[in-house]
Scaffold this active site. Structure first.
Site, PDB file in Angstrom:
ATOM      1  CG  ASP A 675      -1.856   1.162   1.263  1.00 11.81           C
ATOM      2  OD1 ASP A 675      -2.760   1.204   0.411  1.00 11.81           O
ATOM      3  OD2 ASP A 675      -1.690   2.045   2.121  1.00 11.81           O
ATOM      4  CE  LYS A 679      -1.802   5.254   1.343  1.00 13.22           C
ATOM      5  NZ  LYS A 679      -1.946   5.427   2.799  1.00 13.22           N
TER       6      LYS A 679
END
Length: 816
Positions: A675, A679
């Site tokens: 994750d 980003k």
């Protein structure tokens, strides 16, 4: 004194007639009343004529149908106890049956016979109403309109000899007492043959009587509350226009407003007699006044109308350029065939002329034009006619449009925002009408888009939510809490019109209760096979100012995003997986967004509610260049490691974070670092550097044996024995006064995501709670970075970021 007219719906049955009696009772200002046939009678008679001539019915069926109509009228006479005086009913219906019997033999309809038959509807209605009103205590007398209204012999749509008609009306009615009751719609030729004035002709009859008597007012009583800003069947928010000018009414009637028969306006306009349109069934309502002049300031736009069943015909070719008389020849040919032209548009290049006509006139128009320009077509100087059907002709009307800059721009901008293509445009020098042609399938959407632009003081945004999970539910809660404040302070309504999860789809253009939306989706949603179905369903609503919000974690929405943007639907997304698909997909999305001038905002895909992407865009657009990025990009991991540094057990903290809603349903999605890598990739790409997800070096914080457990339960069982290494790193860092954080970094070439020891002089050392921090080292911030810091986890925080993006989109689109 006043003249009143009641339409067929006002005398459709005994209950309706009682409403008419209540309108007229006690009034002393009424000079004459005109009545249409009972509701539906004219259509029934025309249907009988059609079926008789086509041989679909026999004499017995005709007799039964005529008897049924006769019984309807006789029942009204019985209801009002006037049967003994209704000796006119039997002869009129005998005449109807005789005329239909003759048509049955001839098998051919003539205008003369049709007018004779359908005139009986008005004659019956007016004579019955004379007796009913007299029985109710109103002094009345019947006057046969055929003795007053002189016409030519153009049966079905006869032209009135106004001078002679006015003289006869004045002579007949000026000296009589009581209220004159007249049948509408009918007149007579010089030879004494019955004619009709066209469908809606009862309005015209009333206008002729009012003009002849120079009355103070003409009242038109019908079954609608007045003339509306748009057709309520197509625009739900349409409302009554309380006042308008004659010129505006003429424009609106010509282009499709059905409340008034267009010829009605001319006689009363010439005498400056106002018209008041009222609702028989809601007589307390104000209705619409049509006036010779209005002195006070009004809305820029008075109303919007549309015509269906029109065709756009285009004549084009080099043979038109600079050739004097081409337009004259074209319209003379059409006039010779009695073809009415609704709209004309010609470019200054003179290469083409296009015009709109009724679809039923296409064949005649084609023959007329091709015959006139036969030589030019045969020699190739003019192209064969282009005929476009399935179009709608719309008109925006308003006297206040004159000398008001920007009206046309606002009209066409509203259409562009709703993804509606305009085929042709026409505007006269009076500036009170802008007419244009759109595809028929876009008619309703076009009407609604313009109506919202000019008539809704409250601006509305239509929201479609993908993924009513934790973030989606939090967003709906926040929107519901701010609903009234946005309406009152910003005149903005955000209406939820649809939502979907991976299984079900629910759509309601009228709006969905945000508090009940997830439950409504589960209970009433329908399954759908693919994102394309979702797109088609959304486009079918034809709603302008629609925004799609994606709060899912789906990696299957890239194509949907592209199609939404191509259809000029803005996207707000907290979903990282679309932005971190291939570099090609990312660039395509941005390119489509730019080309269609429609935003895609993904602020919350990086830093929850932190203004990371917007800040990055602003420094880049002013000429700065990113050289290095360092960041903590997971509020979940910040929470875990900040608490971990206080000596708490890591496995216990993971469970706590999940209970607080900080982690994904499977916490391994957070602990894997993937994750964070997504980003970081979004930041790198948004900084202008191409990169693929697999190019980022990702160092796991836990052993593979734990991360690859078969289930979440098995993962939690293995977790306590899998944290020895990070516990040792924590203890070592703590002894040196340092801290552990999971850091994403990019140095202009390489990108890494790994667990790092943070020394006391680092800006990351002071992070607490769920804080995220992003440090941009740029040409302008080479040593001391531009730092953005704040909470980066939790559905409420992320939802507030989505909410902020939604407001930015609304402001950018000029909705408020």
């Amino acid at each position: 004194m006043k003249v009143l007219k009641f339409g067929g719906s006002s005398v459709a049955n005994s209950s309706s007639i009682n409403k008419v009696i209540s309108v007229l009772s006690g009034r002393t200002d009424v000079r004459a009343v005109i009545f249409s046939a009972f509701g539906g009678v004219t259509d029934s008679l025309l249907g009988l004529i059609r079926d008789t001539c086509s041989g679909q019915i026999d004499r017995a069926t005709i007799a039964d149908a005529v008897e049924s109509l006769k019984q309807r009228h006789s029942q009204v006479a019985t209801d009002f106890q006037i049967s003994k005086d209704c000796d006119f009913i039997d002869p009129l219906f005998s005449d109807i049956e005789d005329q239909l019997a003759a048509l049955l033999v001839l098998k051919e309809e003539t205008g003369k016979t049709t007018d004779r038959i359908i005139s009986c509807g008005e004659l019956l209605s007016a004579q019955l109403m004379t007796l009913i009103l007299k029985e109710s205590g109103i002094e009345t007398h019947f006057v046969d309109s055929r003795e007053l209204i002189s016409t030519d012999n153009k049966f079905g749509n006869a032209s009135v000899d106004s001078a002679r008609t006015y003289e006869q009306i004045s002579k007949s009615l000026a000296s009589t007492s009581g209220v004159a009751i007249l049948p509408g719609f009918i007149g007579t030729t010089a030879g004494g043959e019955t004619t009709t004035l066209g469908r809606g002709g009862s309005d015209y009859t009333a206008a002729l009587v009012a003009a002849a008597l120079s009355t103070d007012l003409l009242e038109i009583w019908t079954d609608v509350p007045g003339m509306l800003t748009a057709d309520p069947a197509k625009v739900q928010d349409a409302f009554v226009i309380e006042e308008m000018l004659f010129e505006e009414a003429m424009e609106l009637c010509h282009f499709g407003a059905k409340v008034l028969y267009p010829p009605t306006l001319s006689p009363v306009r010439e005498k400056n007699i106002p018209i008041h349109i009222k609702d028989t069934f809601r007589s307390e309502m104000l209705g619409t006044k049509i006036l010779p002049e209005i002195s006070h300031k009004r809305r820029t736009i008075t109303g919007i109308t549309s015509l269906q069943n029109t065709a756009l015909v285009t004549l084009q070719g080099s043979g038109l350029v600079g050739v004097t008389g081409s337009a004259r020849r074209l319209f003379a040919a059409l006039s010779a065939e009695e073809i009415n032209v609704i709209l004309i548009s010609q470019a200054s290049s003179e290469h083409s002329i296009c015009f709109a006509i009724d679809e039923v006139q296409i064949d005649r128009a084609k023959r007329a034009v091709e015959s006139e320009f036969q030589l030019e077509i045969e020699t190739g100087r003019i192209d064969p006619l282009i005929i476009d059907c399935d179009i709608a002709t719309l008109s925006v009307v308003g006297q206040e449009m004159r000398h008001s800059p920007g009206v046309a721009s606002a009209v066409f901008q509203s259409l562009a925002s709703s993804r509606i293509n305009v085929i042709a445009i026409a505007q006269g020098s009076s500036e009170r009408n802008i007419s244009f042609v759109v595809p028929l399938q876009d008619e309703k959407a076009a009407l609604n888009a313009i109506h919202r632009k000019f008539f809704m003081d409250l601006r509305r945004v239509h929201l479609f939510l993908l993924g009513p999970g934790q973030v989606g539910k939090a967003l709906l809660t926040q929107l519901a809490e701010q609903y009234e404040l946005l309406r009152e302070n910003h005149r903005l309504e955000i209406r939820l019109i649809g939502l979907a999860n991976s299984r079900n789809l629910y759509l309601s253009p009228e709006g969905i209760d945000m508090g009940q939306a997830p439950f409504i989706l589960e209970q009433n949603g329908s399954s759908y096979s693919s994102p394309d179905v979702l797109l088609e369903t959304l486009l079918e609503t034809h709603l302008s100012h629609t925004v799609v919000v994606d709060c899912t974690a789906s990696d299957e929405l890239s194509e949907l995003y592209k199609k939404l943007l191509k259809n000029r639907i803005p996207i707000i997304t907290s979903n990282k997986k679309v932005q971190t698909a291939s570099q090609k997909t990312f660039q395509e999305l941005l390119k489509i967004s730019r080309e269609n001038e429609v935003p895609i905002r993904f602020e919350t895909s990086v830093g929850a509610a932190l203004p990371v992407i917007s800040t990055l865009r602003e420094i880049l657009v002013t000429g700065d260049r990113v050289r290095k990025i360092e960041a903590t990009l997971s509020g979940t991991l910040s929470y875990l490691f900040n608490a971990f540094m206080e000596g708490k057990d890591f496995s216990t903290l993971v469970r706590e974070a999940q209970d607080l809603g900080y982690t994904e349903p499977d916490p391994r999605e957070d602990l894997s670092g993937l994750d964070v890598a997504r980003k970081l990739l979004i930041l790198i790409r948004s900084s202008g550097f191409p990169m693929e997800l697999q190019d980022i070096q990702l160092s796991p914080m836990l052993p593979d044996s734990c991360m690859e457990a078969g289930s979440i339960e098995e993962f939690y069982a293995l977790l306590p024995s899998s944290t020895d290494e990070i516990t040792g790193l924590r203890d070592e860092a703590a002894l040196a006064g340092n801290r552990l954080h999971y850091i994403a970094a990019y140095d202009g070439e390489n990108a890494t995501v790994s667990l790092k020891t943070i020394e006391s002089d680092s800006p990351f050392h002071g992070l607490r709670g769920t804080d995220n921090m992003i440090a941009f080292y740029t040409d302008r911030y080479p040593e001391h970075p531009l730092v953005i810091r704040g909470a980066g986890a939790g559905p409420e925080v992320t939802a507030s970021g989505v909410f902020s993006d939604l407001i930015r989109v609304v402001q950018r689109r000029g909705i408020y």
